[in-house]
Design a protein around this motif. Sequence first.
Motif, PDB file in Angstrom:
ATOM      1  N   ARG A   1       0.818  -1.125  -0.024  1.00  0.00           N
ATOM      2  CA  ARG A   1       0.071   0.141  -0.076  1.00  0.00           C
ATOM      3  C   ARG A   1       0.920   1.162  -0.037  1.00  0.00           C
ATOM      4  NH1 ARG A   1      -5.182   0.007   1.916  1.00  0.00           N
ATOM      5  NH2 ARG A   1      -4.745  -1.465   3.472  1.00  0.00           N
TER       6      ARG A   1
ATOM      7  N   ARG B   1      -3.243   5.957   1.529  1.00  0.00           N
ATOM      8  CA  ARG B   1      -4.547   5.653   1.800  1.00  0.00           C
ATOM      9  C   ARG B   1      -5.041   7.359   2.067  1.00  0.00           C
ATOM     10  NH1 ARG B   1      -7.868   4.853   5.618  1.00  0.00           N
ATOM     11  NH2 ARG B   1      -9.694   3.509   5.122  1.00  0.00           N
TER      12      ARG B   1
ATOM     13  N   VAL C   1      -1.825   1.340  -4.649  1.00  0.00           N
ATOM     14  CA  VAL C   1      -0.837   0.255  -4.409  1.00  0.00           C
ATOM     15  C   VAL C   1       0.206   0.210  -5.388  1.00  0.00           C
ATOM     16  CG1 VAL C   1      -2.793  -1.065  -3.271  1.00  0.00           C
ATOM     17  CG2 VAL C   1      -2.385  -1.286  -5.569  1.00  0.00           C
TER      18      VAL C   1
ATOM     19  N   ASP D   1     -15.280   4.148  -3.516  1.00  0.00           N
ATOM     20  CA  ASP D   1     -13.791   3.642  -3.325  1.00  0.00           C
ATOM     21  C   ASP D   1     -13.066   3.430  -4.553  1.00  0.00           C
ATOM     22  OD1 ASP D   1     -13.206   2.369  -0.746  1.00  0.00           O
ATOM     23  OD2 ASP D   1     -15.157   1.568  -0.794  1.00  0.00           O
TER      24      ASP D   1
ATOM     25  N   LEU E   1      -9.500   2.140  -6.164  1.00  0.00           N
ATOM     26  CA  LEU E   1      -8.151   1.455  -5.943  1.00  0.00           C
ATOM     27  C   LEU E   1      -7.348   1.650  -7.089  1.00  0.00           C
ATOM     28  CD1 LEU E   1      -6.577  -0.913  -4.308  1.00  0.00           C
ATOM     29  CD2 LEU E   1      -7.832  -2.524  -6.004  1.00  0.00           C
TER      30      LEU E   1
ATOM     31  N   ASN F   1      -7.178   4.182  -2.253  1.00  0.00           N
ATOM     32  CA  ASN F   1      -6.100   3.364  -1.948  1.00  0.00           C
ATOM     33  C   ASN F   1      -5.178   3.183  -3.340  1.00  0.00           C
ATOM     34  OD1 ASN F   1      -6.366   2.020   0.732  1.00  0.00           O
ATOM     35  ND2 ASN F   1      -8.358   1.799   0.022  1.00  0.00           N
TER      36      ASN F   1
ATOM     37  N   GLU G   1     -12.893   7.001  -0.328  1.00  0.00           N
ATOM     38  CA  GLU G   1     -11.732   6.367  -0.163  1.00  0.00           C
ATOM     39  C   GLU G   1     -10.783   5.930  -1.284  1.00  0.00           C
ATOM     40  OE1 GLU G   1     -12.256   3.095   2.750  1.00  0.00           O
ATOM     41  OE2 GLU G   1     -10.137   2.249   2.177  1.00  0.00           O
TER      42      GLU G   1
END
Lengths: 291, 791
Positions: free
Chosen positions: B168, B171, B363, B321, B323, B361, B359
């Motif tokens: 990660r 965040r 990576v 969300d 990612l 994230n 949110e």
Amino acid sequence: MKAAPFDYVRVSSLDELGELAAAYGDDAQVIAGGQSLVPAMAMRMARPKLLLDLCDLPGLADIRLTPDGLEIGAMVRYFELAGSPLVATHAPLVSTAVPLIAHEAIRSRGTLGGNLAHADPASEMPAVMLALGAVITVAGSTGARRIPAAEFFIGTYETALRAGEIITAITLPVALAGRRVAIDEVVRRSGDYAAVGAAFAIDLEGETVTGARLAFFAVCDRAVLAHKAAAALCGQRLGEIDPAPVLAALAQEIAPVADLHNRAETKRHLMKVLAGRLLQRLLSGEKSTHG
Amino acid sequence: MLKPDPAKQRDGAYVGQPVPRENARRLSQGRGRYVDDIAFRNLAHVAFVRSPHAHARILSIDTSAAQALPGVVDVVTGEEMKGLCTPWVGVLAHFPGLKSAEQYPLAVDVARWHGEPVVAVVGESRALAEDGADLIEVEWEELPAVVDAEAALAGDVPAIHPELGDNRAFRLEVGQGDTASAFAEAAVIAEEEFRFGRHTGLTLEPRSIVADFDPSLRQMTVHHSTQTPFQMQDVLARHFGLEEGNVRVIAPDVGGSFGLKLHVYGEEMAACALSIRLGRPVKFIADRLEAFQTDIHARDHLVKARMALSRDGEILAMEVDDLTGIGPYSVYPRTSAVEGNQAIRLMGGPYRMPNYRGELNIVFQNKTPMCQYRAVGHPIACAVTEGLLDKGARALKLDPLAVRQRNVVTADMYPHTSPTGYVFERLSHEECIASLASLMDYERLRREQAEARQRGVYRGIGLATFIEITNPGPAFYGVGGARISAQDGCVMKMEPSGDIRVMVSVTEQGQGTETIMAQVAATHLGVPLERVSVYTGDTQTSPYGGATWASRGAGIGGPAVMKTALALKANLLETAAVILQAEAGDLDIRGGAVVNRKDGTQRMELAELGRIAYFRPDTLPADFHPEMTAARHYVPQGYPFAFTNGIQASHLEVDVETGLVRLLDHWVVEDCGKVINPLLVEEQIRGGVVQGLGGALFEECLYSPEGQLLCGTMADYLTPMAGEMPDIHMAHVETPTLTSPLGAKGVGEAGTAAAPAAVMNAINDALSPFSAEVTQMPFTPERILTALGKV
Ligand SMILES: Cc1cc2nc3c(=O)[nH]c(=O)nc-3n(C[C@H](O)[C@H](O)[C@H](O)COP(=O)(O)OP(=O)(O)OC[C@H]3O[C@@H](n4cnc5c(N)ncnc54)[C@H](O)[C@@H]3O)c2cc1C
């Protein structure tokens, strides 16, 4: 992206070509339009030590009518095919296929012989050759051979050419009066290699289908003829043709394989859609064309 | 084509005129001078051995055969390269918690993406360098590769950088209000998973550099195809231990950038290191394969999102969300957090949405690094918001145009703050929507669509409202510790001939910045455009500044030039007043001459002013020193960004048997504030739209499950081509920003921001009779056929 070092000879006779090819063996490679070979060399995927350029070989760039049919020299470029009245009259499928190949710049260099020798499974011309029943003349140190198109394409980039042999000419039987031809392909951008393509030639006597050659490209490791589907078409009368059994036969005999952008089942679906549309177009008597 | 108005031009009002790009003629006739065109004595060329694996340990490297090859000058491994420059880490303090690993020009011990440079080979020619690279043998131990972003955080997946603990990188949670209650009250909840494939910038001129180190003076001159000469000057000085003033970065003609030419790349750093090591100029020009493997990639998001709507179509809340996979490193010096950060903050931006939770994230994965590319984060936010809004509208049986009209922030609400803290000075959503509806004849198009559907022809109309971040303010990058300037500067001088030379820190990559600057200078100085020349892209001769990125060239460079032109004009009038024994306030400059302000009577040509000021100062009062040069700087202030807005529409036809999409028409109504040059604004929009259409329909960096990049040529990476592009129709609304004297905002990214969303909505509109939807870009025939249940 620079080619590995190589030498270059513009050969002026088949004898000279034969000698050099024999002396260098696998390290020698002929170059025609260079539209497939040069990119491969730039990426060092092809590493010939000697390039034998065919462009000065006499007689390889002619298009002429012979008793056997229309003879097209191996070094005839795509743009010459597209502009030739002889080709338009006697092999209209070839004329209509050319605009589907790449773009103007590539068509002004790429050759028919280079294309067939390259044997890209997604290329248009091998399928056109199958649909028209072409005969490919090759020459090497042991003399000339005439190979039917159906026996010429063996696999991805693989042909019946033996070491040291080159294609010298392609002969296309002159079109019969009742012939209808069409080519089309599924592409996301004009000029791309096809996701699926088909080139059909159907012969009619009166209202009856007497012969059909249904060629497909970009479906598996080479251009292929759908014999069973063609058989399902023969003997039927225009206006009464049910495409379903033809398409069913097609799905049985050709099992497409995936490419970078399409799964096998997608190609199977597209093949059937394309075949259905092309049949519809040919049987309804629309002018031979591509879409 | 738009044509300049001769009357206006005679009056010197070049701002607002569709003046053609001055460099277009030169560039289109092959007279460009790109890095690769510049000749050097004793030039050496570098080529690279690259990792054939997505993730592998280097067990040994045998360079002996390459060293022995005639024509090979030098061979340097990653381990040896370590000693030639200090490492970098792509983090900034204003992204707290963002982590990344140290990077050197070449992989050390472990290669972390397919194509990462591993060994540098310098040759007397590029071909010889490649011959040398061919002879290098690397022994590899393959390591498990983290390919999909989704897999990166799974428990059993090893960390790509063990010292960072896990994969990660960052965040972030943002939001406002009570989304839970809003969803509980909703009449309809539109929920969807969106995927955005990777694509890349594909500049016509690839990344290029010639580094030329002079050991006698420890000076390095770098000819670099870059957007940001000063940023690169700073980076090179710091990492090679050189005095800042001893590093000169020159950006000659630059053939496109789109955001990819402002990042630090190993190959460019290696070329500089090698020039220092060898005391020779060293050239690196990326070939197309190298461009695909190492130019930053863009996007790569998986977004799970939902929107709550009331019965009459009001947006009550969004939850998102995101990612996103950024490859193995956060890219230096700007970080790879900006794309995700902007995506998550732009969600719902055009609308009066009271409740929001997002949110993000970010990576690591074993793919080419991902970083800022045209319209950073925008297409993601736009597609998610606009996609959910259409889905909600469909469920509520509301018209997409009406539902947008209902929800946009209205004129009475400005200045307005979004739930994520973006502040909008003044936007014009309502006017833009109204303008679009008439431009595209929305009602007629809907009727035709219904009629075509009867015939089994499936057409779709898709809308996408957007906002664009432009002109980043003083607190950008610098606050996070990056030495990237938020201001720009201009130096302007009048020559004896009366001609005007403008040196400005914003740069030109083909978009016409220099023409814009010339228009501003000519207008505010009062001289004919032909008498103004603009020079950019050389740290030695231009004033210091941030240059060109984030749609800031016209909006920040423009006011800098305007301020300078007014200052120079004051200087010139002061001298003229002395010569003419008049009051400066009674004089003006028009058409390249000093005139009476009141009646325009010509008093003196600027050339005459120049002659006296430069060659006959003896005729001027003893204590008078004519000022023939002015310099000014400009920092955007007042708001963190100058937001722009607009709306796009796509009209297309889906072949529901083949899944092929045919684009029929595209419309854009945009508001970039004061339009300095409508021709260039429209070029920016058109080009931006085409890149957006590329992301929506064609472009995708495909990887194998093992992390092999599968597209290495333009035959398998599909760029949008003219043949498939629709006509792009445009209209403008002008809401000048009051924070700048020029009123101009930016326009470079608006086209790209919303085109993919418009296409997605149009496809889903076309597919609506089948209850099929696509949400994974690019929308390939296969994905459309899958949605239709045909494959
Ligand atoms: C951007 C791009 C797009 C393209 N798109 C398409 C497309 O849509 N459809 C398509 O079909 N093709 C496409 N091509 C390939 C193009 O058609 C090539 O020109 C063709 O495949 C090869 O012809 P050539 O004359 O250029 O052959 P070359 O590249 O010179 O040679 C190809 C191969 O054939 C061998 N060869 C050449 N001539 C002979 C001969 N007479 N006898 C024996 N061997 C020979 C060579 O040794 C080499 O192995 C594309 C090419 C490019 C660069």
